[in-house]
Design a protein around this motif. Structure first.
Motif: not given
Ligand code: 4AD
Ligand code: MG
Length: 435
Positions: A166-167, A207, A216, A178, A205, A160, A162, A181-182, A203
């Motif tokens: 939110t993975l 969420e 997402t 995964y 997430r 991960s 971040e 996320q960034s 990205s």
């Protein structure tokens, strides 16, 4: 065959076009068909005296979004959308369209989102996504002019970046992996290799909340620069944002005007954007807490700002505001500790004007191996999949900084759209993956 956008160069000439029936009107011995071909709208005029009976009848019968082929003469008409209209000689139905679901009346948002593949044909959506195209091109142009190299990060990652909450986890041949996320962790080595780099990629997430600013899957632009400190990072973000805002205002004036017709206070909003200049405001997290206190919003030191707090802060400023140096305890592992005050990190969030909230998050990266190792340990992150990342601190560690900006949040802010779900062609939300 010509496109509607090219018709100004064909005034007085006969042309043949293909397009979809957008709308129809009639008045006595005249029929009007508004044709849509993706590049523009064209008013096609059918005079009973000038077309054969079958064509005149077809103009009456053609359904919304039926595909037609039209031949006629281009006439100048200053009042028409593209400055021209077509005096039709013949019309041929190529493909019918029965009961097109999105009619000119009002529809609910869920109805429209479920028909996103068709909704893209509507004028407002069309205008919005053209602004998106211009915005993305403006970003690329900005970074190209400054000598940045575009580096594409992977979308499937072993760690991960971040935080685990939110993975999106996937099964990678029996191992956990995964969705990214960034791209940041992969941009840092690229900055050591190329000096100035950036990426533009999705990205992901997971969420779990429904808000007007969370998707997402979103498009994330992330520059990373060697020998740049936090102050320089904020200057880069400021110059970039000014440049892209001006680019959209300049090239998409018509589209913005159309979007603004249905947005309250839009003129004031565009005035503010037109007058936007640097410097943006810069306040520390501590200053922001004080400001909130003055607005009767009580928060304890260390607490994170939510959308409501960000809105209160940003409404105090007529330009975007950088809030810098947040508490270390809740910061991601990679942010550099402030040598002046080890309780905070050298990071910033940029809050857009008028309550839009965070559109950029950035930081100077921890370049001290021992400190980074300690942060990884403190946060309980698995160390092994990050060994490669630690290598950067082993082989010529260097001062470097970067940030991430969400394309959709930026576009929503510039265009004054309330919810970011319309700023991406096919939004992915907690409760939506169709179409
Ligand atoms: O603040 P974030 O989480 O920062 C990072 O990911 C850093 N690694 C970036 C970096 O330094 N290279 O995300 C950056 C930006 C936010 O400011 C926001 O604009 C956007 O990404 N963003 C989202 N946009 C839409 N939906 C979401 N769920 C988003 N989460 C973040
Ligand atoms: Mg952030």
């Amino acid at each position: 065959m010509v496109w509607i956008e090219e018709l100004k160069e064909h005034v007085g000439k006969e042309v043949t076009l293909k397009g979809w029936v957008y709308n129809k009107r009639d008045s006595g011995k005249i029929r009007f068909v508004i044709l849509r071909d993706g590049t523009g709208l064209l008013q096609c005029v059918f005079a009973k005296s000038e077309v054969d009976e079958a064509t005149f009848e077809l103009a009456d019968l053609a359904n919304q979004e039926a595909l037609v082929k039209i031949t006629g003469t281009v006439r100048e008409d200053k009042r028409a959308p593209g400055g021209v209209e077509l005096s039709v000689r013949s019309l041929k139905l190529m493909a019918d369209s029965e009961n097109y679901p999105i009619t000119p009346k009002e529809h609910g948002i869920d109805f429209l989102l479920s028909r996103r593949h068709l909704w893209l044909r509507s004028r407002r959506q069309h205008a919005l996504l053209k602004c998106r195209d211009t915005l993305i091109r403006a970003f690329h142009e900005f970074f190209e002019k400054r000598g940045f190299i575009l580096i594409d990060p992977p979308m499937i990652t072993p760690t991960s970046c971040e935080g685990a909450t939110t993975l999106f986890e996937i099964d990678y041949f029996g191992e956990a992996a995964y969705l990214s996320q960034s791209g940041q962790l992969y941009m840092e080595p690229a900055a050591a290799a190329f000096g100035k780099v950036y990426c533009l990629a999705p990205s992901f997430r997971a969420e779990k909340s429904k808000t007007r600013r969370h998707l997402t899957e979103y498009w994330h632009l992330e520059p990373e620069v060697a020998f740049l400190d936090l102050a320089g990072d904020m200057e880069l973000a400021e110059d970039m944002l000014l440049c892209v805002v001006r680019g959209v205002l300049e090239h998409r004036a018509d589209e913005l005007k159309l979007l603004g017709e249905r947005i309250e206070g839009f003129d004031k909003h565009t005035e503010l954007l037109k007058n936007l200049d640097k410097p943006f405001y810069r306040i520390s997290y501590d200053d922001a807490l004080e400001l909130l206190k003055g607005k009767a919003v009580q928060m304890k030191w260390g607490e994170k700002f939510g959308a409501d707090e960000e809105a209160v802060i940003s409404r105090e400023f007529d330009r975007p505001v950088f809030v810098h140096r947040y508490p270390k305890a809740s910061a991601p592992f990679y942010m550099k500790e402030d040598p002046v005050n080890p309780k905070v990190v050298l990071n910033f969030d940029l809050l857009a004007t008028e309550g839009y909230g965070e559109i950029i998050g950035g930081s100077q990266r921890e370049d001290d191996l021992a400190k980074l190792e300690a942060a990884i340990e403190r946060q309980g992150l698995p160390r092994e999949p990050l060994e490669w990342y630690l290598d950067l601190r082993r082989y010529g560690t260097f001062e470097h900084s970067g940030f991430g900006i969400g394309i959709e949040r930026t576009l929503a802010w510039i265009t004054g759209i309330h919810h970011i779900r319309e700023t991406i062609p096919y939004p992915r939300l907690i409760d939506r993956i169709y179409p």
